[in-house]
Design an enzyme around this catalytic site. Structure first.
Site, PDB file in Angstrom:
ATOM      1  N   ASP A 190      -2.841  -3.251  12.325  1.00 60.25           N
ATOM      2  CA  ASP A 190      -3.407  -2.854  11.030  1.00 60.25           C
ATOM      3  C   ASP A 190      -3.656  -4.142  10.260  1.00 60.25           C
ATOM      4  O   ASP A 190      -2.714  -4.773   9.786  1.00 60.25           O
ATOM      5  CB  ASP A 190      -2.412  -1.943  10.299  1.00 60.25           C
ATOM      6  CG  ASP A 190      -2.856  -1.582   8.892  1.00 60.25           C
ATOM      7  OD1 ASP A 190      -3.986  -1.912   8.509  1.00 60.25           O
ATOM      8  OD2 ASP A 190      -2.043  -0.962   8.172  1.00 60.25           O
ATOM      9  N   MET A 191      -4.916  -4.545  10.144  1.00 59.86           N
ATOM     10  CA  MET A 191      -5.184  -5.841   9.529  1.00 59.86           C
ATOM     11  C   MET A 191      -6.430  -5.828   8.661  1.00 59.86           C
ATOM     12  O   MET A 191      -7.414  -5.149   8.959  1.00 59.86           O
ATOM     13  CB  MET A 191      -5.350  -6.913  10.607  1.00 59.86           C
ATOM     14  CG  MET A 191      -6.499  -6.675  11.570  1.00 59.86           C
ATOM     15  SD  MET A 191      -6.784  -8.055  12.699  1.00 59.86           S
ATOM     16  CE  MET A 191      -7.536  -9.253  11.591  1.00 59.86           C
TER      17      MET A 191
ATOM     18  N   HIS B  33       0.818  -1.207   0.000  1.00 58.75           N
ATOM     19  CA  HIS B  33       0.000   0.000   0.000  1.00 58.75           C
ATOM     20  C   HIS B  33       0.856   1.264   0.000  1.00 58.75           C
ATOM     21  O   HIS B  33       0.361   2.345   0.284  1.00 58.75           O
ATOM     22  CB  HIS B  33      -0.962  -0.012   1.181  1.00 58.75           C
ATOM     23  CG  HIS B  33      -2.034  -1.052   1.028  1.00 58.75           C
ATOM     24  ND1 HIS B  33      -1.773  -2.393   1.165  1.00 58.75           N
ATOM     25  CD2 HIS B  33      -3.343  -0.940   0.722  1.00 58.75           C
ATOM     26  CE1 HIS B  33      -2.894  -3.071   0.958  1.00 58.75           C
ATOM     27  NE2 HIS B  33      -3.846  -2.220   0.688  1.00 58.75           N
TER      28      HIS B  33
ATOM     29  N   GLY C 100       3.285  -3.639  15.774  1.00 60.73           N
ATOM     30  CA  GLY C 100       3.924  -2.332  15.636  1.00 60.73           C
ATOM     31  C   GLY C 100       5.393  -2.323  15.992  1.00 60.73           C
ATOM     32  O   GLY C 100       6.154  -1.470  15.505  1.00 60.73           O
TER      33      GLY C 100
ATOM     34  N   LYS D   8     -14.991 -16.634  11.212  1.00 60.77           N
ATOM     35  CA  LYS D   8     -14.945 -15.471  12.107  1.00 60.77           C
ATOM     36  C   LYS D   8     -14.564 -14.205  11.333  1.00 60.77           C
ATOM     37  O   LYS D   8     -15.173 -13.150  11.506  1.00 60.77           O
ATOM     38  CB  LYS D   8     -13.965 -15.729  13.250  1.00 60.77           C
ATOM     39  CG  LYS D   8     -14.394 -16.864  14.169  1.00 60.77           C
ATOM     40  CD  LYS D   8     -13.408 -17.087  15.296  1.00 60.77           C
ATOM     41  CE  LYS D   8     -13.864 -18.227  16.202  1.00 60.77           C
ATOM     42  NZ  LYS D   8     -12.911 -18.483  17.310  1.00 60.77           N
TER      43      LYS D   8
END
Length: 349
Positions: free
Chosen positions: A175-176, A46, A308, A228
């Site tokens: 961040d997923m 990204h 992180g 899930k």
């Protein structure tokens, strides 16, 4: 194959691409910084890898370079904006900053954004909120790109979710996507000629596979946690659309404006010291991280870390040794900066 390019070279080259598009100087600087930082943090999918597609979308009219967030409604600590299909990065930065301004007044701030475009690396905004001393939560809904559990065709977005903890001794940031691997990450592994570390989807015959190219071809990425992740994805989709009074993933499919075109995004900032002192909160966070990092690894030489922590190490390496960039991607970036190729031609490669 990949190469390491000095950060300043990466940023200046990327900025030239945005200037070539007709972007304002300030916006070009901002977007170049975010894309370059994303790659420097190890999120190539990204960062630089997304630029050819962004240019292609601008040229197709799917992104409005003049669009900016317009206030639709406000009530207490919550505000709603229309992004006018503007640049996803600048729209999202505005809303993250606005959420923090609201949190300064109310203790918590929430901004719901509709009709915007791809925000690129979702963690950018969670990191920004935590760096300012707030806890941050943000997520986005996307067009259908992942099968719901039990289906063999895309029926829901992978709807990335981010949460950031403002620990002063090192931010903790998750961040997923709701898929085991986002499509951008599949592309990173394919370009590098590597298999995925774990199965990430199904091939065209319905077999679970670690071949990124086979998953890209079948469009059957695997939901995180199987059923899930599938359930989380559909709920995040509806929650974002509800809060922003905007498009669900199903309506985005109908709009056909590419990846995340006309999507909704949510930004929440929370004052971590509403009910506890800074000293006791930071002590608790440090104790929790230390306990997690001290857990026994599953193999000799392994190391357990919180979300992180590895990002910060990758960032430091990138700043001293250069940003890791795939050679094919760097060639594309240089071509766009020189104005030598049509983005659609590049983005399809």
């Amino acid at each position: 194959m990949s190469v390491r390019i000095p950060y300043d070279t990466v940023k200046s080259t990327v900025k030239q691409i945005f200037l070539n598009l007709g972007m304002k100087e300030e916006d070009a600087e901002t977007c170049a910084t975010i894309h370059s930082q994303s790659s420097a943090d190890g999120v190539e999918s990204h960062g630089l890898n997304r630029i050819p597609r962004f240019v292609d979308y601008v040229q197709k009219g799917w992104i409005n370079l003049q669009g900016s967030p317009q206030l639709v409604g406000a009530k207490g600590a919550v505000e709603n904006y229309d992004g006018q299909l503007g640049v996803g990065i600048t729209n999202a930065l505005f809303c993250a900053d606005r959420a923090m301004e609201l949190a300064k007044v109310h203790g918590i701030g929430c901004v719901a954004l509709r009709n915007t475009t791809h925000w690129m690396r979702g963690g950018t905004y969670a990191w920004r909120i935590a760096e300012a001393g707030f806890m941050g939560i943000s997520w986005i809904n996307t067009e259908s790109c992942m099968p719901l559990w039990g289906s063999d065709e895309p029926g829901v977005g992978n709807n990335p979710f981010c949460i950031a903890i403002p620990r002063e001794d090192g931010l903790i940031v998750l961040d997923m996507a709701m898929s085991q691997y986002a499509y951008g990450k599949l592309g990173v592994y394919r370009l590098a000629g590597k298999k995925l570390p774990y199965p990430g989807g199904f091939d065209k015959d319905g077999n679970l596979t670690d071949d990124p190219g086979a998953i890209e071809d079948s469009r059957r990425i695997l939901p995180t946690g199987y059923w899930k992740g599938s359930g989380m994805a559909i709920c995040l989709d509806m929650a974002a659309a509800l809060m922003a009074n905007g498009n669900s993933g199903a309506r985005m499919d109908q709009n056909g404006l590419g990846s995340c075109g006309s999507c909704c995004q949510i930004f929440i900032a929370y004052d971590p010291y509403l009910f506890g002192s800074k000293e006791e909160i930071q002590t608790m966070l440090n104790e929790r991280v230390a306990a997690a990092d001290a857990t026994h690894p599953d193999h000799e030489g392994g190391h357990v870390s919180c979300p992180g922590e590895r990002t910060l190490r990758t960032r430091a390496k990138s700043m001293t040794e250069g940003v890791n960039v795939d050679e094919i991607i760097w060639s594309q970036i240089q071509s766009l900066a020189a104005g030598n190729m049509q983005a659609e031609d590049i983005a399809s490669k």
